[in-house]
Motif scaffolding. Structure first.
Motif, mmCIF file in Angstrom:
data_model
loop_
_atom_site.group_PDB
_atom_site.id
_atom_site.type_symbol
_atom_site.label_atom_id
_atom_site.label_comp_id
_atom_site.label_asym_id
_atom_site.label_seq_id
_atom_site.Cartn_x
_atom_site.Cartn_y
_atom_site.Cartn_z
ATOM 1 N N GLY A 145 0.825 -1.195 0.000
ATOM 2 C CA GLY A 145 0.000 0.000 0.000
ATOM 3 C C GLY A 145 0.859 1.245 0.000
ATOM 4 N N LYS A 146 0.242 2.408 -0.102
ATOM 5 C CA LYS A 146 0.999 3.654 -0.152
ATOM 6 C C LYS A 146 1.833 3.872 1.099
ATOM 7 C CE LYS A 146 0.854 6.539 -2.881
ATOM 8 N NZ LYS A 146 1.757 6.797 -4.032
ATOM 9 N N SER A 147 1.385 3.289 2.221
ATOM 10 C CA SER A 147 2.138 3.430 3.472
ATOM 11 C C SER A 147 2.967 2.192 3.788
ATOM 12 C CB SER A 147 1.175 3.725 4.628
ATOM 13 O OG SER A 147 0.469 4.926 4.408
ATOM 14 N N GLY A 148 3.081 1.274 2.826
ATOM 15 C CA GLY A 148 3.940 0.106 3.008
ATOM 16 C C GLY A 148 3.259 -1.139 3.530
ATOM 17 N N GLN A 149 1.917 -1.119 3.720
ATOM 18 C CA GLN A 149 1.228 -2.318 4.190
ATOM 19 C C GLN A 149 1.272 -3.394 3.107
ATOM 20 O OE1 GLN A 149 -0.186 0.707 3.823
ATOM 21 N NE2 GLN A 149 -1.428 1.271 5.592
ATOM 22 N N VAL A 150 1.294 -4.660 3.545
ATOM 23 C CA VAL A 150 1.393 -5.793 2.629
ATOM 24 C C VAL A 150 -0.006 -6.230 2.205
ATOM 25 C CG1 VAL A 150 2.193 -8.164 2.348
ATOM 26 C CG2 VAL A 150 3.534 -6.538 3.708
ATOM 27 N N TYR A 151 -0.236 -6.299 0.882
ATOM 28 C CA TYR A 151 -1.524 -6.731 0.345
ATOM 29 C C TYR A 151 -1.328 -7.915 -0.596
ATOM 30 C CZ TYR A 151 -3.764 -2.498 2.114
ATOM 31 O OH TYR A 151 -4.250 -1.505 2.926
ATOM 32 N N LEU A 152 -2.375 -8.748 -0.675
ATOM 33 C CA LEU A 152 -2.345 -9.922 -1.535
ATOM 34 C C LEU A 152 -3.716 -10.079 -2.188
ATOM 35 C CD1 LEU A 152 -0.480 -12.391 -2.296
ATOM 36 C CD2 LEU A 152 -1.724 -13.660 -0.531
ATOM 37 N N SER A 153 -3.714 -10.400 -3.486
ATOM 38 C CA SER A 153 -4.951 -10.670 -4.202
ATOM 39 C C SER A 153 -4.724 -11.864 -5.117
ATOM 40 C CB SER A 153 -5.384 -9.445 -5.025
ATOM 41 O OG SER A 153 -6.580 -9.722 -5.736
#
Length: 672
Positions: A145-153
Motif C-alpha cells: 500500500g501507499k504506506s507500506g502495508q502488505v496486500y495480496l490478491s
C-alpha cells in the motif's frame, strides 16, 4: 538471473540455483534504471525491461545467451517501478505500476503481443513494484500500500481479481515483496522496517503463517527475490554492502549459508566487462547539473544543526550519555533512511536528488572514504564528519561533471546516474519546496536516531501473568477506553486485547488483556519504563487511531513491534534472588517516616489492606497494576516506600480463581 549494474543488463545461469557462472552483458548501448523481470514461457526466456524514461520493453532468448532486440510494448506508457512476469495457464502475465501508483495487468499468449494494461482494484495505489506467482490454480499478486502495508490478491483467470487482503494485519515493509510457489506452498519474502528479512508461507494462499525472521543477523535495503529451481527454493538478496547473495532450501525452512555471487561484483557498481562509449554532457547539461549540486550541498549542510539537536535530544530523554562511536554502518543507515524520505517527495525531483545522495552514501558501506574509517568520540562527531564527507563528494562531482556524468547510484530499488540531475530542478534554499524536503528529511532523521538509540539501549517487555487479565464481557465493545486510561497513567505501556468465548472448562469469557512496556527492562523492584518526557516525544497515539500528540514521531505499535527492539517476557511475581540491600531511596523515606511499616504501625494492617482492596475493587486499572507491578502500584497509591528486602505477593482473583493466604505462624515465646 537478470541483474543491473551501472544501468547495463547482465544475465547469469545456474543449473541448481547454487553454482552460478559469471555475469554476461547482453545489450550494448542499452540502459535500464530498474531490475528487469525474467521468466520461462513456451520454451523461451522472456525479460521485461524499463527504458530510461519509463517505457516498457520485452526481449526473449531461446538459450539465455542470444537475445532479441528489446521491443516497445505500449505507446505512451511509462512506469517508475520494476515490472513483474508470471506464467499462469497458457498465458504470460505482465504486472505494472503506473506513474501515479495504479496497479495494472497485461496478458499475452505468445510473449510478444500483449493486451493493453488494464487497471485493477479501482483507485488503489502502491508505493513499490508488484510481484506475481501462479499457485494451486490461481494467479497471486503481492504489493504494498501507499504506506507500506502488505496486500495480496488472487485470480483464477487473470481478469477477475479478489479484493486485496492484508495477510499480516498492519505489517509494513519498505521493499517490494518476493513471491514464489514451492512444494505445495506459496512463499512470501518480506523486509521489515528494521531491514531484517522474513519469510511466510501458506498452503492455500489465504491462511498464512506469521512472518518468521530469516537469516536474523543479516539486513537488506532491497527486495528478496524468491524462485523455485527444481527441488530447491532459492532466495536472492542484495547485502548491505551491495553484494549479491543466494541461499537455498530443500524444505522452505532450513537454508544454506549465504553464497556470494560473481566475486566482488556489486549492484550499481561499474564492472570491468563493460566498455560502452556513452555521450558526454552538453554545456547546458553541465550548467544545470552544477546548479542542482550546489543546492544539494546547501541542503545537506542545512541538516547538520537540526541533526545534532535531534541526536542530543534523544540521548537526553533516555538518560544516556553520548560518549561512544556508533560506527560507520549505523550513521550511513541514518543517512539512507533520511534520503529515502527525500526521495518520496516532489516526484522526480525528490527521487533523483535523494537517490544521488542516498546512493553515494550507501556505497560507503562497501568502500567508505578514508576520513570516515577512523574511530570517533561520540555519535554527534560521527554524524558531523559524515555530513561533511557528503558535501565534499557532491562538491567533487560539481567540479568535474563530465568525469562523473555516468556515475551510478543504486538506491531505493532503482538505478540513477549523475546525468539524471540534468533532468530536474532541485529546489533553491528558502523556497517552499526546499523547506518541504528539509522537513521530510529532518523528521526521518529524528525517527532514525530514535530507532537506533532504542534498539541499542531498550527492550520491550511483555508481562506474563499466572491467570489472564479479563476486562469486559461484551464482544462488540473492546476495552479501548480502559486501555487508553492505562496508557494515560503509564505512558511507556502498550495494551493489546483478544476476545475469549470461555467455551472450555475453566477458561475465561471476556477481553483478554496483554500489557507491554518499553524501557531498560523490568527489574525486581520496578518496570524500567522510559520517562514520561521520552514517551510524550515518541508516541503519537495511545490506542490505534487515537491521537494524543500530533507532533510526536511514531505510532505506539510501530515502536513496540516494528522497530526491531528486543522482545522479552517478564513473569509477574518473580522474587529477587540472593542478598538484597536497602536502597538509598528507601533509607531516605525511612528518615521521613514514609515507609510501609510506619503506615501499618499508624493505621493497622487490616485498615491498610482494606484501603487496597476497596481501591482494587473500584478501579480495574489499579487491580491490573497490582498484578503486574505490585510494588510500584502500592508505593504510588499509599505514598510510601516498601523495603527491597521483603518479597511482595498480591493475588487478584478473577474468573474461576480461589485465593487463600496462610499467615506465617510466629514462634511462641518459651515458657519460664
Amino acid at each position: 538471473m537478470a541483474s543491473v549494474s551501472d544501468k547495463s543488463i547482465y544475465v547469469a545461469a545456474s543449473s541448481d540455483g547454487s553454482d552460478w557462472g559469471g555475469s554476461a552483458l547482453i545489450f550494448e548501448h542499452w540502459e535500464t534504471p530498474l531490475p528487469p523481470a525474467l521468466t520461462a514461457f513456451q520454451g523461451r526466456l522472456f525479460m521485461a525491461l524499463i527504458g530510461l524514461t519509463g517505457p516498457i520493453y520485452m526481449t526473449s532468448s531461446g538459450n539465455g545467451a542470444s537475445w532479441t532486440d528489446p521491443t516497445s510494448l505500449f505507446d505512451s506508457w511509462q512506469t517508475k517501478q520494476a515490472p513483474a512476469l508470471a506464467v499462469h495457464g497458457d498465458q504470460l502475465y505482465l504486472g505494472l505500476v503506473g506513474l501515479a501508483g495504479g496497479i495494472y495487468i497485461a496478458t499475452s499468449s505468445d510473449g510478444t503481443r500483449f493486451s493493453e494494461p488494464r487497471r485493477l482494484f479501482g483507485d488503489w495505489e502502491t508505493s513499490r513494484g508488484l510481484t506475481l506467482a501462479s499457485f494451486n490454480g490461481k494467479l497471486y499478486m503481492a504489493f504494498l500500500g501507499k504506506s507500506g502495508q502488505v496486500y495480496l490478491s488472487s485470480s483464477t483467470d487473470g481478469l477477475n481479481w479478489d479484493p486485496p487482503a492484508m495477510p499480516f494485519g498492519t505489517w509494513v515493509s519498505p521493499a517490494r515483496i518476493g513471491l514464489a510457489a514451492f512444494k505445495e506452498k506459496l512463499y512470501m519474502g518480506l523486509v521489515g522496517e528494521s531491514r531484517h528479512m522474513y519469510l511466510a508461507s501458506s498452503e492455500d494462499g489465504e491462511h498464512w503463517s506469521a512472518p518468521e525472521p530469516f537469516m536474523s543477523s543479516w539486513q537488506t535495503y532491497e527486495a528478496l527475490n524468491l524462485a523455485a529451481v527444481g527441488d530447491v527454493l532459492q532466495v536472492t538478496l542484495v547485502g548491505i554492502e551491495l553484494g549479491v547473495y543466494v541461499v537455498t532450501s530443500q524444505d522452505g525452512s532450513k537454508f544454506s549459508s549465504p553464497q556470494a555471487l560473481f566475486g566482488d561484483w556489486k549492484v550499481g557498481q561499474p564492472v570491468s566487462v563493460t566498455d560502452i562509449s556513452l555521450p558526454d554532457p552538453t554545456a547546458d547539461q553541465i550548467k544545470k547539473t552544477q546548479s542542482n549540486l550546489s543546492n544539494m550541498v546547501r541542503f545537506n549542510r542545512d541538516l547538520e544543526t537540526p541533526g545534532a539537536l535531534k541526536i542530543t535530544n534523544a540521548f537526553t530523554l533516555v538518560s544516556i550519555k553520548d560518549n561512544s562511536d556508533p560506527g560507520l554502518n549505523l550513521v550511513v543507515e541514518l543517512f539512507i533512511r533520511t534520503f529515502e524520505a527525500v526521495a518520496g517527495e516532489l516526484g522526480p525531483v525528490g527521487a533523483i536528488g535523494g537517490a544521488v545522495i542516498g546512493g553515494l552514501v550507501r556505497y560507503w558501506l562497501a568502500d567508505p572514504p578514508q576520513d570516515l574509517r577512523a574511530q570517533f568520540a561520540d555519535y554527534i562527531t560521527r554524524f558531523d564528519k559524515t555530513t561533511r564527507a557528503v558535501s565534499l563528494q557532491l562538491a567533487t562531482y560539481h567540479d568535474d561533471v563530465k568525469k562523473y556524468w555516468h556515475a551510478p547510484f543504486y538506491f531505493d530499488g532503482g538505478l540513477h546516474s549523475l546525468s539524471d540531475l540534468a533532468t530536474i530542478d532541485f529546489p533553491q534554499p528558502a523556497t517552499r519546496d526546499y523547506q518541504l524536503l528539509q522537513d521530510a528529511a529532518v523528521l526521518e532523521l529524528d525517527r532514525s536516531v530514535w530507532r537506533q538509540v532504542l534498539v541499542a539501549n531498550d527492550v520491550v517487555t511483555q508481562w506474563i501473568t499466572n491467570s489472564p487479565i479479563i476486562i469486559g464481557e461484551d464482544p462488540d465493545h473492546p476495552p479501548v477506553e480502559w486501555a487508553q486510561e492505562v496508557i494515560k497513567r503509564n505512558p511507556a505501556y502498550n495494551i493489546t486485547w483478544t476476545w475469549s468465548d470461555g467455551d472450555c472448562c475453566g477458561s475465561y469469557k471476556g477481553w483478554v488483556i496483554t500489557e507491554y512496556n518499553v524501557g531498560r527492562g523490568a527489574g525486581p523492584f520496578d518496570d524500567g519504563s522510559l520517562s514520561a518526557a521520552a514517551c510524550h516525544y515518541l508516541f503519537k497515539d495511545s490506542t490505534p487511531g487515537t491521537i494524543i500528540n500530533s507532533d510526536a514521531i511514531y505510532e505506539r505499535n510501530t515502536v513496540f513491534f516494528k522497530l526491531g527492539l528486543e522482545q522479552k517476557a517478564a513473569p509477574v511475581g518473580a522474587a529477587p534472588r540472593g542478598e538484597v540491600k536497602l536502597s538509598v531511596a528507601y533509607l531516605r523515606a525511612a528518615k521521613k517516616g514514609q515507609t510501609l511499616a510506619r503506615l501499618i504501625e499508624a493505621e493497622g494492617r487490616q485498615a491498610v489492606e482494606r484501603r487496597i482492596i476497596e481501591k482494587a475493587q473500584s478501579d480495574s486499572i489499579f487491580a491490573a497494576e497490582l498484578r503486574i507491578r505490585p510494588r510500584q502500584a502500592l508505593e504510588e497509591f499509599l505514598g510510601v516506600k516498601i523495603p527491597e528486602t521483603i518479597q511482595l505477593s498480591i493475588l487478584v482473583e478473577s474468573g474461576p480463581v480461589f485465593g487463600l493466604v496462610i499467615p506465617r505462624q510466629l514462634p511462641q515465646k518459651a515458657k519460664a
